[in-house]
Design a protein around this motif. Structure first.
Motif, PDB file in Angstrom:
ATOM      1  N   GLU A 240       0.817  -1.206   0.000  1.00  0.00           N
ATOM      2  CA  GLU A 240       0.000   0.000   0.000  1.00  0.00           C
ATOM      3  C   GLU A 240       0.857   1.265   0.000  1.00  0.00           C
ATOM      4  O   GLU A 240       0.521   2.262  -0.637  1.00  0.00           O
ATOM      5  CB  GLU A 240      -0.938  -0.005   1.206  1.00  0.00           C
ATOM      6  CG  GLU A 240      -2.187  -0.844   1.005  1.00  0.00           C
ATOM      7  CD  GLU A 240      -3.075  -0.258  -0.072  1.00  0.00           C
ATOM      8  OE1 GLU A 240      -3.687   0.806   0.159  1.00  0.00           O
ATOM      9  OE2 GLU A 240      -3.134  -0.843  -1.169  1.00  0.00           O
ATOM     10  N   ARG A 298      -5.080  -0.486  -6.938  1.00  0.00           N
ATOM     11  CA  ARG A 298      -5.492  -1.116  -5.686  1.00  0.00           C
ATOM     12  C   ARG A 298      -4.638  -2.346  -5.429  1.00  0.00           C
ATOM     13  O   ARG A 298      -3.924  -2.822  -6.305  1.00  0.00           O
ATOM     14  CB  ARG A 298      -6.969  -1.481  -5.712  1.00  0.00           C
ATOM     15  CG  ARG A 298      -7.330  -2.519  -6.757  1.00  0.00           C
ATOM     16  CD  ARG A 298      -8.837  -2.598  -6.919  1.00  0.00           C
ATOM     17  NE  ARG A 298      -9.343  -1.364  -7.489  1.00  0.00           N
ATOM     18  CZ  ARG A 298     -10.597  -0.930  -7.337  1.00  0.00           C
ATOM     19  NH1 ARG A 298     -11.436  -1.611  -6.593  1.00  0.00           N
ATOM     20  NH2 ARG A 298     -10.993   0.194  -7.900  1.00  0.00           N
ATOM     21  N   THR A 308      -8.241  -2.107   0.367  1.00  0.00           N
ATOM     22  CA  THR A 308      -8.072  -0.651   0.448  1.00  0.00           C
ATOM     23  C   THR A 308      -8.176  -0.215   1.901  1.00  0.00           C
ATOM     24  O   THR A 308      -8.803  -0.877   2.721  1.00  0.00           O
ATOM     25  CB  THR A 308      -9.137   0.084  -0.378  1.00  0.00           C
ATOM     26  OG1 THR A 308     -10.420  -0.308   0.096  1.00  0.00           O
ATOM     27  CG2 THR A 308      -9.012  -0.264  -1.845  1.00  0.00           C
TER      28      THR A 308
END
Length: 371
Positions: A240, A298, A308
Motif C-alpha cells: 500500500e 489497488r 483498500t
C-alpha cells in the motif's frame, strides 16, 4: 478445455466475414470488424488476438493502411502479428506493395477451409517458434534492460525461501506489481520511453526494500518482489505504501507530466495453500490482474486483509499538491475526523472562530448513517 487462439477477420462484407469464420471456427475463436479503423482499435485493446485476416478494400481505413499501422506500431506484439490479406482482383503490383508493407501471406477470395487453416496454422507455428526463442532469455539471471532478476531466477529465489520456510516455520510473501494501462502507455510513448518509466519505478521500489528481499522484472510493465520472513499483513502494508507513492508521483517524460498507478497482487505462505514457488508467483499475478479488472490502483491480497484502507493526511496532501483531488474525495470524512483535534487546538490557542461543534455533529451523523 484450453481456449482457442483468437483471430480477427476484417471485411466490410458481412457475407465474406461469415464465410471465413465458418472455415476456421473449429480451430479458432473469431472476432469480426467491418472496417480498418475499428479493427485497429480492437487490435490495440484486445491482447488475446493472435492473427489478422483482412480484406484490402474497406471504408475508413483500407487493408494497406491497417497493415502499415501494425508494422509501424510501438507495440511489439502488433509489429510481429501474422497478417493475411484476402486478395480479390488485385494486380501483382498491388500484392507487391502489400508484401513490402509486411503482409505475412495471401489467400484468394473463395479459398476453401483447408487452405485458410493451413496458412493460419503455418504462420502461428512460426510465431510460436520465435516466441520460444525469445523466452530463452528468461534463463539468464538478470534482465539485460533493467539489471533486475528475471522471472526464472526469481522463482528460484522463491523456491529457496519456501524451503527455508518449511524447515523453520516462517512466512514468505510475494507480490506482483503492474502498471495500469501499460500497453496504452507503450503505444503513446514508445517502447524505449515506457521502459525508462519502468526503470525509474524499479529504482524507487528497490530503495524501499530490505536487503534480503529480491526484486525481479517478470514482464513488460510488471515487477515482482520475494520477501522471506514477511507475513501477509506486513507485505500488504508495504504494498500500500508503494501504491500510494506511485499514485502521488508525477513523472516528467518529454516535457509532459505523467500520472501513473499500479495494481498489486499478493500471495503468502502459509496463508495461501500453494505447493511451489511457481504457484505462489502465479497466484500473486492472478490477484494483480483481479485488481486491474476491478478498476486498477489497488492491492488484492486474497481476502486476508482489506484491499483498500483510509489514506493518511500526508498522502492526501501529496495528491492535492499533484493536482489529483479525485482519489481524495472518497476519504473526506475520515480526513476531517483526523483534522478535528488539530482544528480544536487552533481554535483554543489562536482564538479562531472555527465551527468545531458543527463538524463533530456532522461526523457523528455520518457515522450513524453508515451503520
Amino acid at each position: 478445455m484450453a481456449e482457442l487462439p483468437r483471430v480477427l477477420i476484417v471485411d466490410d462484407s458481412k457475407v465474406v466475414r461469415a464465410s471465413l469464420a465458418q472455415h476456421i471456427k473449429t480451430q479458432y475463436e473469431v472476432r469480426e470488424e467491418a472496417d480498418g479503423d475499428a479493427a485497429w482499435q480492437t487490435l490495440v485493446l484486445d491482447q488475446s488476438i493472435r492473427a489478422v485476416v483482412s480484406d484490402l478494400q474497406m471504408p475508413k481505413m483500407n487493408g494497406y493502411e491497417l497493415l502499415e499501422r501494425l508494422r509501424t506500431s510501438r507495440l511489439r506484439r502488433l509489429q510481429q502479428m501474422p497478417f493475411i490479406l484476402v486478395s480479390g482482383e488485385e494486380t501483382e503490383e498491388e500484392r507487391g506493395k502489400a508484401r513490402g508493407l509486411g503482409a505475412s501471406d495471401f489467400i484468394t477470395k473463395g479459398s476453401g477451409a483447408i487452405e485458410v487453416l493451413t496458412r493460419l496454422g503455418n504462420l502461428l507455428a512460426l510465431q510460436q517458434a520465435q516466441e520460444n526463442l525469445d523466452s530463452g532469455r528468461e534463463q539468464m539471471v538478470q534482465n539485460p534492460a533493467t539489471g533486475l532478476f528475471t522471472r526464472k531466477y526469481l522463482e528460484l529465489q522463491a523456491a529457496q525461501a519456501l524451503s527455508h520456510s518449511a524447515r523453520h516455520g516462517i512466512d514468505v510473501s510475494l507480490m506482483v506489481l503492474g502498471f495500469d494501462g501499460y500497453e496504452v502507455l507503450t503505444h503513446k510513448l514508445g517502447p524505449a520511453l515506457a521502459e525508462e518509466v519502468g526503470n525509474r519505478f524499479a529504482k524507487m521500489l528497490g530503495s524501499k526494500m530490505r536487503q534480503e528481499d529480491s526484486l525481479g522484472h517478470i514482464a513488460d510493465g510488471r515487477f515482482a518482489v520475494v520477501s522471506p520472513g514477511t507475513a501477509a499483513n506486513y507485505c500488504v502494508s508495504f504494498a500500500e505504501r508503494v501504491r500510494q507513492a506511485v499514485e502521488a508521483s508525477r513523472l516528467s517524460v518529454q516535457g509532459q507530466s505523467l500520472g501513473l498507478t499500479v495494481s498489486i497482487g499478493l500471495a503468502s505462505v502459509p496463508t495461501d495453500l500453494v505447493s511451489s514457488a511457481g504457484a505462489l508467483l502465479e497466484l500473486a499475478e492472478q490477484r494483480m490482474l483481479q485488481a486491474m479488472q476491478a478498476g486498477g490502483n489497488r492491492t488484492e491480497a486474497g481476502g486476508s486483509l482489506p484491499a483498500t484502507r483510509p489514506i493518511s493526511l500526508q498522502h492526501a496532501l501529496e495528491l492535492l499538491r499533484a493536482n489529483r483531488p479525485g482519489p481524495v474525495m472518497a476519504h473526506l470524512d475520515a480526513l476531517l475526523g483526523q483534522l478535528t483535534p488539530l482544528l480544536a487546538l487552533m481554535e483554543k490557542e489562536m482564538g479562531l472562530d472555527l465551527p468545531i461543534e458543527q463538524i463533530e455533529c456532522y461526523l457523528s451523523e455520518r457515522a450513524k448513517a453508515k451503520k
